[in-house]
Design a protein around this motif. Structure first.
Motif, short mmCIF file in Angstrom:
data_model
loop_
_atom_site.label_atom_id
_atom_site.label_comp_id
_atom_site.label_asym_id
_atom_site.label_seq_id
_atom_site.Cartn_x
_atom_site.Cartn_y
_atom_site.Cartn_z
N ASN A 1 0.83 -1.20 0.00
CA ASN A 1 0.00 0.00 0.00
C ASN A 1 0.87 1.26 0.00
O ASN A 1 2.07 1.17 0.24
CB ASN A 1 -0.95 -0.02 1.20
N PRO A 2 0.29 2.42 -0.26
CA PRO A 2 1.09 3.64 -0.39
C PRO A 2 1.89 4.02 0.85
O PRO A 2 2.88 4.72 0.74
CB PRO A 2 0.04 4.73 -0.71
N GLU A 3 1.46 3.58 2.02
CA GLU A 3 2.22 3.91 3.23
C GLU A 3 3.37 2.93 3.46
O GLU A 3 4.00 2.90 4.52
CB GLU A 3 1.28 3.98 4.45
N HIS A 4 3.67 2.11 2.43
CA HIS A 4 4.79 1.19 2.40
C HIS A 4 4.61 -0.03 3.30
O HIS A 4 5.58 -0.72 3.62
CB HIS A 4 6.11 1.89 2.72
N PHE A 5 3.38 -0.33 3.70
CA PHE A 5 3.10 -1.58 4.40
C PHE A 5 2.48 -2.58 3.43
O PHE A 5 1.70 -2.20 2.55
CB PHE A 5 2.14 -1.35 5.57
N LEU A 6 2.83 -3.84 3.62
CA LEU A 6 2.16 -4.93 2.92
C LEU A 6 1.10 -5.48 3.87
O LEU A 6 1.42 -5.92 4.98
CB LEU A 6 3.15 -6.02 2.53
N HIS A 7 -0.18 -5.44 3.45
CA HIS A 7 -1.28 -5.93 4.27
C HIS A 7 -1.67 -7.33 3.80
O HIS A 7 -1.98 -7.52 2.62
CB HIS A 7 -2.49 -5.00 4.16
N ILE A 8 -1.65 -8.30 4.72
CA ILE A 8 -1.96 -9.69 4.38
C ILE A 8 -3.11 -10.17 5.26
O ILE A 8 -3.05 -10.06 6.49
CB ILE A 8 -0.75 -10.62 4.58
N CYS A 9 -4.17 -10.68 4.64
CA CYS A 9 -5.32 -11.23 5.37
C CYS A 9 -5.26 -12.76 5.31
O CYS A 9 -5.10 -13.34 4.24
CB CYS A 9 -6.63 -10.74 4.76
N VAL A 10 -5.37 -13.40 6.48
CA VAL A 10 -5.25 -14.85 6.56
C VAL A 10 -6.39 -15.43 7.40
O VAL A 10 -6.69 -14.92 8.48
CB VAL A 10 -3.90 -15.26 7.19
N TYR A 11 -7.01 -16.48 6.88
CA TYR A 11 -7.97 -17.27 7.66
C TYR A 11 -7.27 -18.57 8.05
O TYR A 11 -6.80 -19.31 7.19
CB TYR A 11 -9.21 -17.62 6.83
N VAL A 12 -7.19 -18.84 9.34
CA VAL A 12 -6.54 -20.05 9.83
C VAL A 12 -7.56 -20.90 10.57
O VAL A 12 -8.28 -20.41 11.45
CB VAL A 12 -5.38 -19.71 10.80
N ARG A 13 -7.65 -22.16 10.21
CA ARG A 13 -8.55 -23.07 10.92
C ARG A 13 -7.77 -23.85 11.95
O ARG A 13 -6.82 -24.57 11.62
CB ARG A 13 -9.24 -24.03 9.95
N ILE A 14 -8.17 -23.67 13.21
CA ILE A 14 -7.57 -24.43 14.30
C ILE A 14 -8.70 -25.14 15.03
O ILE A 14 -9.43 -24.51 15.80
CB ILE A 14 -6.79 -23.54 15.27
N PRO A 15 -8.88 -26.42 14.79
CA PRO A 15 -10.00 -27.13 15.45
C PRO A 15 -9.88 -27.05 16.97
O PRO A 15 -8.78 -27.00 17.51
CB PRO A 15 -9.84 -28.58 14.95
#
Length: 371
Positions: free
Chosen positions: A352-366
């Motif tokens: 993004n323009p503010e020089h951060f990489l934004h990563i969205c993650v869904y993790v399944r932990i039973p």
């Protein structure tokens, strides 16, 4: 790369927009019939409060008396105004909803959930503070951002406000926040092949310069299993999101450093190897976690000793798979990239323009089985 024009991928990121259908909350409607929803295209790299001048004319005549304190919600969840619109969409809509149906409020600001927002000024200073934070991660200090001239600061913000990539690249180049060269964008298939063969050395097309990458990771832990993204459980509280603000350490060891390598370093609790000590895991992760500015974002990052399983619903990381933990979704800028892709390419093209990489993650932990 021609810095004055950017890469094709950067252009796609900057041109990316989300169709919104914005409804005025029924408690604030004072006219009959109620006003129709506002239909707008929201830039992915933008922020929801910046849309207010565009949408308020649709609802102005229907509002009750009072002072505007604008905020947005999605299915009852107040939306964090300082998270880029595209990141909110990627995180909250596992199965993309088009148009994205949001509700806008002009009254009753939920100060217990959201930090105060005074319109564009608040968004601007949040952006500048994030830029300072990114500069500190990359260079070890934020002098270049602190020493920006007033005119350059205005131009930089205006380029984001107007979604003008060319103007942005011209001004931001003065900050000298280059993370790495574009050697990863050349022959990256060769890099992937060599990485899969566990080659100790590669040529420059696969190498990545040593450096620290500013990353913001949003992790949603789910207990239920699901095969289709449309069946993913809805996020109804920010307490369910672990926010991890860690730099990724890139080591120039001749080996192609991939997105998978980056995810491993960001989530050592899922990829922890028996031979690693807690101190070593902390070093790999970059060591310093931070909350969002001026706010307790939610629960602290969860910890587990399980390994990671799948990415999205189709690909399995066979060499690091646990029978219990799965990555169900990993999304950056609206796409689900292959984990073998060189991380440097991801950073240079999808940040993004503010020089951060934004990563969205869904993790399944039973949930653990109790006997």
């Amino acid at each position: 790369m021609d810095n004055s024009k950017g890469t094709e991928a950067q252009k796609y990121v900057w041109e990316g927009a989300i169709p919104l259908q914005i409804h005025l909350h029924e408690s604030e409607v004072t006219t009959l019939p109620p006003p129709p929803p506002a239909l707008v295209l929201a830039p992915r790299i933008g922020y929801l409060p910046l849309l207010v001048p565009q949408i308020k004319p649709f609802f102005n005549s229907a509002l009750p008396p009072g002072v505007d304190t604008v905020w947005f919600e999605y299915k009852g969840l107040p939306l964090k105004w300082y998270i880029p619109t595209g990141v909110l969409f990627d995180l909250l809509c596992a199965e993309p909803e088009r148009p994205w149906n949001l509700t806008v409020h002009f009254r009753g600001y939920p100060a217990n959930v959201l930090t105060p927002c005074e319109g564009e000024d608040s968004v601007k200073w949040s952006f500048i503070n994030s830029l300072k934070e990114a500069a500190y991660v990359i260079n070890g200090n934020c002098k270049n951002v602190m020493n920006m001239s007033q005119s350059d600061q205005v131009e930089l913000w205006r380029s984001v406000l107007n979604v003008n990539l060319e103007a942005y690249l011209w001004v931001s180049s003065k900050l000298k926040l280059g993370i790495a060269g574009d050697e990863f964008s050349v022959k990256w298939n060769s890099c992937v092949l060599k990485s899969q063969q566990s080659a100790v050395e590669t040529d420059n097309t696969g190498s990545v310069k040593t450096g620290r990458i500013p990353v913001r990771l949003y992790v949603y832990n789910v207990n239920e299993d699901f095969d289709d993204l449309e069946d993913a459980p809805q996020i109804d509280s920010w307490d369910k999101i672990s926010y991890i603000n860690r730099p990724v350490e890139i080591h120039g060891e001749g080996k192609c450093f991939t997105l998978l390598d980056a995810v491993k370093s960001l989530l050592p609790e899922f990829f922890a190897e028996p031979s690693l000590t807690n101190e070593e895991i902390s070093e790999v992760a970059g060591g310093d976690e931070q909350r969002l500015p001026s706010e307790e974002y939610g629960s602290s990052p969860r910890t587990t000793t399980a390994d990671v399983g799948e990415t999205s619903c189709e690909h399995v990381w066979s060499s690091d798979v646990s029978d219990t933990t799965e990555i169900k979704l990993l999304r950056i800028q609206g796409i689900e990239p292959k984990l073998e892709i060189p991380f440097g390419w991801v950073v240079n093209n999808l940040m993004n323009p503010e020089h951060f990489l934004h990563i969205c993650v869904y993790v399944r932990i039973p949930e653990p089985i109790t006997i």
